[in-house]
Design an enzyme around this catalytic site. Sequence first.
Site, mmCIF file in Angstrom:
data_model
loop_
_atom_site.group_PDB
_atom_site.id
_atom_site.type_symbol
_atom_site.label_atom_id
_atom_site.label_comp_id
_atom_site.label_asym_id
_atom_site.label_seq_id
_atom_site.Cartn_x
_atom_site.Cartn_y
_atom_site.Cartn_z
ATOM 1 N N HIS A 70 -48.564 -2.339 13.550
ATOM 2 C CA HIS A 70 -47.903 -2.648 12.276
ATOM 3 C C HIS A 70 -48.799 -2.356 11.071
ATOM 4 O O HIS A 70 -48.310 -2.312 9.936
ATOM 5 C CB HIS A 70 -47.379 -4.091 12.250
ATOM 6 C CG HIS A 70 -48.406 -5.149 12.002
ATOM 7 N ND1 HIS A 70 -48.935 -5.922 13.007
ATOM 8 C CD2 HIS A 70 -48.988 -5.584 10.862
ATOM 9 C CE1 HIS A 70 -49.794 -6.789 12.490
ATOM 10 N NE2 HIS A 70 -49.849 -6.596 11.189
ATOM 11 N N ASP A 118 -47.559 -4.239 19.909
ATOM 12 C CA ASP A 118 -48.143 -4.058 18.574
ATOM 13 C C ASP A 118 -49.615 -3.673 18.727
ATOM 14 O O ASP A 118 -50.530 -4.473 18.527
ATOM 15 C CB ASP A 118 -47.995 -5.347 17.769
ATOM 16 C CG ASP A 118 -48.439 -5.195 16.326
ATOM 17 O OD1 ASP A 118 -48.613 -4.041 15.873
ATOM 18 O OD2 ASP A 118 -48.604 -6.233 15.648
ATOM 19 N N SER A 220 -54.905 -8.807 10.687
ATOM 20 C CA SER A 220 -54.127 -7.972 11.602
ATOM 21 C C SER A 220 -54.971 -6.853 12.195
ATOM 22 O O SER A 220 -55.776 -6.220 11.498
ATOM 23 C CB SER A 220 -52.949 -7.340 10.858
ATOM 24 O OG SER A 220 -51.922 -8.266 10.633
#
Length: 264
Positions: A70, A118, A220
Amino acid sequence: MASRLIPILLLCSVIGTAFGKTRIVGGQETSIERYPSIVQVDFYSIWTATWSQSCAGNIINSIFVLCAAHCFEGTLALAIYRRIRAGSTDRNTGGVVHDVDSVLNHPAYGIAARYDADINLVRLRTPLVYTPVVQRVTIISHNSGIPDNSAVTHAGWGTTSSGGQASPILRDVVIYVINNQLCADRYAQLFPNSVYRVTRNMICAGLLDIGGRDACQGDSGGPLYYGTLLVGIVSWGHGCANATFPGVSTSVSAYTNWIVSNAN
């Protein structure tokens, strides 16, 4: 639910509003010497013509960095708008900067659930040179499990409180693995019949029913360590450091064979 991505671009601002805003919460400052395999993933803003750390990554070898898919999706996620900074404790300064050559998001990303698979591989244009503060990480073997309640560690430059600013210094925090089915049931109550689901390809970790420690926006793509092994990639969660809904990372062991096959 929200990814752990700092919303520095307009498209990402929408994501940041839907999810919580923070980074390593409840942790402490640390140094790159302790985590020499972590790197900063910088985004280029076409509106301000500046670079800024917004995700993190993990050195797999001298050419490849393992990150979250992402962090590399959307119209402004081309390789030319990403770079990595290795070997620095300080956010946005120091270390060595490498341009990104290409990006390979996992082909199953987002199919079974919004953040399933992801994970991605980021190929660098020039090879990293190993030093005491630039080292490759050891990844967990394929389909290996981590026992529930095991102590694991996040590291990153994300925000330190909800709605706060990104940390100027690398931080880390110790949390505990939460049973996958329990975590999935919790999120199913929050988002019934939703694409925001916890799958078997994810690891939940935090302080269940206590909260206060977690990764968050800006973290992230960064690591979840079990000892010295890389076992997770920071992915998503409901806000940050939530007592009821733990943070969720991609389980590296579900993709170890794919990583080894493609990181060459």
